[in-house]
Design a protein around this motif. Structure first.
Motif, PDB file in Angstrom:
ATOM      1  N   THR A  79       1.103  82.456  32.505  1.00 56.03           N
ATOM      2  CA  THR A  79       2.314  81.640  32.496  1.00 56.03           C
ATOM      3  C   THR A  79       2.120  80.406  33.370  1.00 56.03           C
ATOM      4  O   THR A  79       1.174  80.308  34.153  1.00 56.03           O
ATOM      5  CB  THR A  79       3.514  82.448  33.045  1.00 56.03           C
ATOM      6  OG1 THR A  79       3.358  82.578  34.463  1.00 56.03           O
ATOM      7  CG2 THR A  79       3.597  83.817  32.414  1.00 56.03           C
ATOM      8  N   ASP A  80       3.066  79.489  33.206  1.00 58.56           N
ATOM      9  CA  ASP A  80       3.124  78.374  34.139  1.00 58.56           C
ATOM     10  C   ASP A  80       4.009  78.763  35.310  1.00 58.56           C
ATOM     11  O   ASP A  80       4.456  79.908  35.424  1.00 58.56           O
ATOM     12  CB  ASP A  80       3.635  77.112  33.427  1.00 58.56           C
ATOM     13  CG  ASP A  80       5.027  77.316  32.812  1.00 58.56           C
ATOM     14  OD1 ASP A  80       5.723  78.288  33.213  1.00 58.56           O
ATOM     15  OD2 ASP A  80       5.413  76.522  31.938  1.00 58.56           O
ATOM     16  N   ALA A  81       4.307  77.837  36.189  1.00 60.96           N
ATOM     17  CA  ALA A  81       5.085  78.138  37.386  1.00 60.96           C
ATOM     18  C   ALA A  81       6.523  78.516  37.074  1.00 60.96           C
ATOM     19  O   ALA A  81       7.194  79.164  37.882  1.00 60.96           O
ATOM     20  CB  ALA A  81       5.056  76.948  38.338  1.00 60.96           C
ATOM     21  N   ARG A 100      -1.571  85.920  40.802  1.00 61.51           N
ATOM     22  CA  ARG A 100      -1.221  84.501  40.801  1.00 61.51           C
ATOM     23  C   ARG A 100      -2.462  83.668  40.475  1.00 61.51           C
ATOM     24  O   ARG A 100      -3.574  84.011  40.890  1.00 61.51           O
ATOM     25  CB  ARG A 100      -0.672  84.112  42.175  1.00 61.51           C
ATOM     26  CG  ARG A 100      -0.069  82.715  42.222  1.00 61.51           C
ATOM     27  CD  ARG A 100       0.586  82.481  43.565  1.00 61.51           C
ATOM     28  NE  ARG A 100      -0.425  82.431  44.638  1.00 61.51           N
ATOM     29  CZ  ARG A 100      -0.103  82.428  45.938  1.00 61.51           C
ATOM     30  NH1 ARG A 100       1.173  82.505  46.296  1.00 61.51           N
ATOM     31  NH2 ARG A 100      -1.045  82.358  46.853  1.00 61.51           N
ATOM     32  N   THR A 144       0.968  76.299  39.740  1.00 60.02           N
ATOM     33  CA  THR A 144       0.801  77.735  39.951  1.00 60.02           C
ATOM     34  C   THR A 144       1.413  78.489  38.781  1.00 60.02           C
ATOM     35  O   THR A 144       2.461  78.099  38.261  1.00 60.02           O
ATOM     36  CB  THR A 144       1.487  78.175  41.253  1.00 60.02           C
ATOM     37  OG1 THR A 144       0.913  77.461  42.342  1.00 60.02           O
ATOM     38  CG2 THR A 144       1.305  79.675  41.483  1.00 60.02           C
ATOM     39  N   GLY A 145       0.750  79.551  38.417  1.00 60.34           N
ATOM     40  CA  GLY A 145       1.255  80.427  37.367  1.00 60.34           C
ATOM     41  C   GLY A 145       0.842  81.865  37.648  1.00 60.34           C
ATOM     42  O   GLY A 145       0.372  82.200  38.727  1.00 60.34           O
TER      43      GLY A 145
END
Length: 409
Positions: free
Chosen positions: A122-124, A178, A187-188
């Motif tokens: 995923t994205d942040a 993470r 961050t994802g």
């Protein structure tokens, strides 16, 4: 004298002596029964301790085996996630990470695990943007999932709560790490979804009895997996280990512990052992129902109690029989003593009667003999004198016969 000796012998078997003898038998039987009870209790304690020790050994072996299985399962998943995080970091160092390129890397990493579980990133904001089978036209978000939120806050390996996959419609256990440099926008989270059915297939054949239990829980004492299975009514539903003995043992910081506890879920009292999965924040617990565990011992207890009570009842019946015999013997001795006393009284009465008869017979006979003798002495007629002499001789002979008869009596 004979009557006195008979009385003395009868006194030796008096009711008092019989009572003392009966009390001795009762006391001796009580001591024997007590000794048997102590022996049976000791044997049962040794047997119970043996069952306890054998079960502790079985629990230790089973929890150790399950700890190795779960550790290898999560370690394999963690290594894949670490590889994904490193690959993402390498791609990110060269510039923006391409969806297709990183999804291809994730597709190759999933093949390293048995069953090729789904792997996505995923994205942040929690939008699923990387992974095989992702359709950009159908956006998917895990922003509200607790495993995603936990993974964003820590660089460590995160194990989530069971949830139902919106893609496969099956219950899965998510694990995550993470990715990115930790910045607010770069961050994802990369995560794997392990099929719950795979865990069930492993746990189902294990022989833990009808009311045994296997639980996998995290440091928050939240259950991730359980046999018998929990009824999963919603995603990431929190079901905690709430038995006070478990809470106390965990609060003491024990990585492994054997305790007795009663489940707050199904109410069964179990002998349980839990063990931490080495370097992962997870614990595996195995419990055996105490009723099933000690079922053979309960049979031994019932048999021992039955044998002891049968022995006690037999002893009581024997003592009652002996007491009845002693009472009959005492009654016979009493009757014999009464008859002896009566015989003594009759003998004394006979002696008194004979003494009186002796006096009453001898007195007139002596008078008759004496007067006849005087008459014979004074008689002048020789014929009369001769006849009176014969009367005297006959009287003396009769007196001698009476004396002999009285002496014989």
């Amino acid at each position: 004298m004979r009557a006195s000796r008979m009385t003395t012998k009868a006194g030796a078997g008096s009711p008092g002596a019989a009572a003392w003898s009966g009390a001795g038998l009762v006391w001796g039987a009580g001591v024997i029964l007590l000794a048997i009870a102590v022996f049976l209790a000791y044997s049962l304690k040794v047997s119970r301790d043996r069952y306890q020790a054998d079960t502790a050994g079985d629990l230790q072996n089973l929890t150790l085996s399950l700890e190795r299985y779960f550790f290898s399962k999560f370690q394999s998943a963690d290594l894949v996630l670490q590889s994904a995080a490193r690959d993402f970091a390498l791609l990110e160092a060269r510039g923006p990470v391409g969806r297709a390129e990183f999804s291809g890397l994730l597709a190759s990493l999933r093949k390293q695990l048995p069953g090729e579980p789904a792997i996505r990133a995923t994205d942040a904001d929690g939008n699923v943007v990387f992974g095989p089978g992702i359709d950009p036209a159908r956006p998917l978000s895990v922003a509200q999932r607790r495993f995603f939120q936990d993974a964003l806050r820590t660089p460590d390996f995160v194990i989530g709560l069971p949830l139902k996959s919106r893609i496969t419609d099956r219950w899965v256990l998510p694990v995550a790490r993470r990715i990115g440099d930790g910045g607010p926008r770069s961050t994802g989270v990369v995560y794997l979804t392990l099929e719950m059915d795979d865990f069930t297939r492993i746990l189902q054949p294990l022989n833990i009895g009808e009311h045994g239990a296997i639980v996998l829980f995290n440091p928050r004492l939240e259950m991730l997996l359980r046999r018998p299975e929990l009824k999963l009514e919603g995603d990431e539903r929190v079901v905690k280990v709430t038995a006070k003995e478990m809470i106390a043992a965990y609060a003491a910081g024990n990585a492994a512990r054997l305790i007795d506890t009663r489940s707050t879920i199904d109410g069964f009292e179990r002998m349980v052992m839990y063990r931490q999965l080495e370097s992962y924040p997870l614990y595996v617990l195995v419990g055996f129902s105490r009723d099933e565990l000690f079922a053979p011992w309960y049979k031994e207890l019932a048999l021992a109690a039955l044998v002891w009570f049968a022995l006690a009842a037999t002893t009581a019946l024997l003592l009652m029989s002996l007491r009845r015999s002693a009472r009959m013997q005492a009654d016979a001795l009493h009757e014999q003593r009464v008859m002896t006393q009566r015989a003594d009284a009759a003998s004394r009465a006979k002696s008194a009667f004979l003494a009186n008869m002796s006096h009453e017979i001898r007195t007139p006979m002596n008078a008759i003999i004496g007067l006849t003798h005087l008459m014979a002495r004074d008689a002048g007629d020789s014929l009369l004198k001769d006849r009176l002499a014969k009367v005297v001789d006959a009287g003396r002979h009769l007196l001698q016969v009476i004396n002999d008869f009285l002496d014989l009596s």
